[in-house]
Design an enzyme around this catalytic site. Structure first.
Site, PDB file in Angstrom:
ATOM      1  N   SER A 128      47.548  51.850  11.871  1.00  0.00           N
ATOM      2  CA  SER A 128      48.778  52.608  12.097  1.00  0.00           C
ATOM      3  C   SER A 128      50.025  51.725  12.105  1.00  0.00           C
ATOM      4  O   SER A 128      51.142  52.231  12.171  1.00  0.00           O
ATOM      5  CB  SER A 128      48.693  53.374  13.434  1.00  0.00           C
ATOM      6  OG  SER A 128      48.535  52.465  14.516  1.00  0.00           O
ATOM      7  N   GLY A 129      49.856  50.403  12.026  1.00  0.00           N
ATOM      8  CA  GLY A 129      50.999  49.498  12.009  1.00  0.00           C
ATOM      9  C   GLY A 129      51.627  49.389  10.636  1.00  0.00           C
ATOM     10  O   GLY A 129      51.157  49.985   9.663  1.00  0.00           O
ATOM     11  N   ARG A 151      43.422  54.520  18.002  1.00  0.00           N
ATOM     12  CA  ARG A 151      43.694  55.197  19.270  1.00  0.00           C
ATOM     13  C   ARG A 151      44.257  56.594  19.056  1.00  0.00           C
ATOM     14  O   ARG A 151      44.230  57.420  19.963  1.00  0.00           O
ATOM     15  CB  ARG A 151      44.681  54.369  20.110  1.00  0.00           C
ATOM     16  CG  ARG A 151      44.110  53.054  20.605  1.00  0.00           C
ATOM     17  CD  ARG A 151      45.170  52.251  21.339  1.00  0.00           C
ATOM     18  NE  ARG A 151      46.304  51.930  20.466  1.00  0.00           N
ATOM     19  CZ  ARG A 151      47.400  51.300  20.869  1.00  0.00           C
ATOM     20  NH1 ARG A 151      47.518  50.954  22.124  1.00  0.00           N
ATOM     21  NH2 ARG A 151      48.376  51.038  20.016  1.00  0.00           N
ATOM     22  N   ARG A 152      44.826  56.832  17.876  1.00  0.00           N
ATOM     23  CA  ARG A 152      45.425  58.127  17.570  1.00  0.00           C
ATOM     24  C   ARG A 152      44.871  58.660  16.247  1.00  0.00           C
ATOM     25  O   ARG A 152      44.560  57.877  15.354  1.00  0.00           O
ATOM     26  CB  ARG A 152      46.950  58.002  17.476  1.00  0.00           C
ATOM     27  CG  ARG A 152      47.614  57.584  18.779  1.00  0.00           C
ATOM     28  CD  ARG A 152      49.128  57.511  18.623  1.00  0.00           C
ATOM     29  NE  ARG A 152      49.523  56.451  17.702  1.00  0.00           N
ATOM     30  CZ  ARG A 152      49.707  55.187  18.072  1.00  0.00           C
ATOM     31  NH1 ARG A 152      49.532  54.828  19.322  1.00  0.00           N
ATOM     32  NH2 ARG A 152      50.078  54.283  17.185  1.00  0.00           N
ATOM     33  N   LEU A 179      45.728  44.180  13.683  1.00  0.00           N
ATOM     34  CA  LEU A 179      46.156  44.480  15.045  1.00  0.00           C
ATOM     35  C   LEU A 179      47.196  43.467  15.516  1.00  0.00           C
ATOM     36  O   LEU A 179      47.085  42.280  15.237  1.00  0.00           O
ATOM     37  CB  LEU A 179      44.957  44.429  16.003  1.00  0.00           C
ATOM     38  CG  LEU A 179      44.055  45.659  16.113  1.00  0.00           C
ATOM     39  CD1 LEU A 179      42.876  45.345  17.016  1.00  0.00           C
ATOM     40  CD2 LEU A 179      44.821  46.858  16.629  1.00  0.00           C
ATOM     41  N   GLY A 180      48.180  43.940  16.242  1.00  0.00           N
ATOM     42  CA  GLY A 180      49.170  43.022  16.778  1.00  0.00           C
ATOM     43  C   GLY A 180      50.284  43.771  17.481  1.00  0.00           C
ATOM     44  O   GLY A 180      50.507  44.962  17.242  1.00  0.00           O
ATOM     45  N   TYR A 209      53.227  32.449  21.089  1.00  0.00           N
ATOM     46  CA  TYR A 209      52.850  33.359  19.999  1.00  0.00           C
ATOM     47  C   TYR A 209      51.973  32.640  18.975  1.00  0.00           C
ATOM     48  O   TYR A 209      50.889  33.119  18.608  1.00  0.00           O
ATOM     49  CB  TYR A 209      54.117  33.905  19.334  1.00  0.00           C
ATOM     50  CG  TYR A 209      53.856  34.811  18.150  1.00  0.00           C
ATOM     51  CD1 TYR A 209      53.679  36.182  18.324  1.00  0.00           C
ATOM     52  CD2 TYR A 209      53.808  34.312  16.849  1.00  0.00           C
ATOM     53  CE1 TYR A 209      53.457  37.022  17.249  1.00  0.00           C
ATOM     54  CE2 TYR A 209      53.587  35.136  15.764  1.00  0.00           C
ATOM     55  CZ  TYR A 209      53.411  36.482  15.974  1.00  0.00           C
ATOM     56  OH  TYR A 209      53.178  37.308  14.905  1.00  0.00           O
ATOM     57  N   LYS A 240      47.797  33.101  18.060  1.00  0.00           N
ATOM     58  CA  LYS A 240      47.320  33.342  16.694  1.00  0.00           C
ATOM     59  C   LYS A 240      46.339  32.248  16.271  1.00  0.00           C
ATOM     60  O   LYS A 240      45.318  32.518  15.629  1.00  0.00           O
ATOM     61  CB  LYS A 240      48.501  33.396  15.728  1.00  0.00           C
ATOM     62  CG  LYS A 240      49.458  34.556  15.959  1.00  0.00           C
ATOM     63  CD  LYS A 240      48.797  35.889  15.686  1.00  0.00           C
ATOM     64  CE  LYS A 240      49.810  37.024  15.745  1.00  0.00           C
ATOM     65  NZ  LYS A 240      49.178  38.353  15.483  1.00  0.00           N
ATOM     66  N   ARG A 283      62.560  46.719  16.150  1.00  0.00           N
ATOM     67  CA  ARG A 283      62.522  45.363  16.669  1.00  0.00           C
ATOM     68  C   ARG A 283      63.833  44.689  16.284  1.00  0.00           C
ATOM     69  O   ARG A 283      64.004  44.232  15.156  1.00  0.00           O
ATOM     70  CB  ARG A 283      61.326  44.593  16.094  1.00  0.00           C
ATOM     71  CG  ARG A 283      59.968  45.204  16.447  1.00  0.00           C
ATOM     72  CD  ARG A 283      58.826  44.392  15.874  1.00  0.00           C
ATOM     73  NE  ARG A 283      57.532  44.960  16.209  1.00  0.00           N
ATOM     74  CZ  ARG A 283      56.364  44.429  15.839  1.00  0.00           C
ATOM     75  NH1 ARG A 283      56.347  43.318  15.121  1.00  0.00           N
ATOM     76  NH2 ARG A 283      55.226  44.998  16.194  1.00  0.00           N
TER      77      ARG A 283
END
Length: 209
Positions: free
Chosen positions: A9-10, A34-35, A69-70, A121, A125, A156
């Site tokens: 979904s990202g 999740r959705r 994922l992130g 960060y 990674k 962002r």
């Protein structure tokens, strides 16, 4: 090929999903989420809790897994929460996929990933890349984009400002520091999964311009 995709979904993950569903070489896509996702004949999208993943689900077995994922520190709210999303969840997914026989893993990582990095960060990674290497995948690819170009659902501000600056300076910047469009990153991820070359491979940001 059966593809397992997490992070669908990202920004990058949604491009990966679109490309995979359109590619005739990909026969099916499993995208734990999740959705709910829009239905598609080639798509299985089980609803999961990433804090309690189902260890015995048959869909963990695939030909390749792509992980996008992130989150961000701002969205996560703390370093511990960020590590959980950007390290613990991807590693848990990879471990289950490997335990069920999946031979190939492709990660959307980041430029500067290094377990000894000064910045949190980049260190997280790098720790994920290091820990994935210990799971025994026959093919392991880390795609390391810099600033990702594209329209996110969440705003962002820092990325938008950086994007404007890098967009203006792009023609004179080294390729390593130019914006990496999300579709280019997704293409590199899907291509690595389809090829599944033996060994460990890095796709640097300069190849994603």
């Amino acid at each position: 090929m059966k593809l397992l995709l997490v992070g669908s979904s990202g920004l990058v993950g949604s491009h990966v999903l679109e490309m995979a569903l359109a590619d005739p070489k990909v026969t099916s896509v499993v995208a734990p989420t999740r959705r709910p996702l829009p239905a598609h004949p080639k798509l299985q999208a089980p609803i999961v809790d990433f804090d309690a993943l189902p260890p015995d689900a048959a869909w963990w077995q695939a030909d390749a897994v792509i992980c996008t994922l992130g989150t961000t520190m701002r969205s996560a709210g703390s370093q511990a929460a960020f590590r959980r999303v950007d390290h613990d969840y991807p590693l848990a997914v990879a471990r289950l996929a490997r335990q069920h026989g999946t031979p190939c893993h492709v990660l959307n990582s980041a430029i500067g990933a290094d377990p000894d990095a000064r910045f949190f960060y980049n260190r997280v990674k790098g720790e994920l890349e290091r820990d994935l290497a210990g799971l025994g995948f026959a093919s392991l690819t880390h795609v390391r984009p810099g600033l990702i170009g594209g329209e996110r659902q969440e705003q962002r501000l820092g990325e938008r400002v950086s994007g404007v600056i890098l967009g203006l300076l792009g023609p004179v910047l080294p390729r390593r520091w130019r914006i990496n469009p999300a579709p280019r990153i997704a293409h590199a991820l899907v291509d690595a999964a389809l090829q599944s070359r033996p060994g460990v491979h890095i796709v640097p940001s300069e190849q994603l311009v």
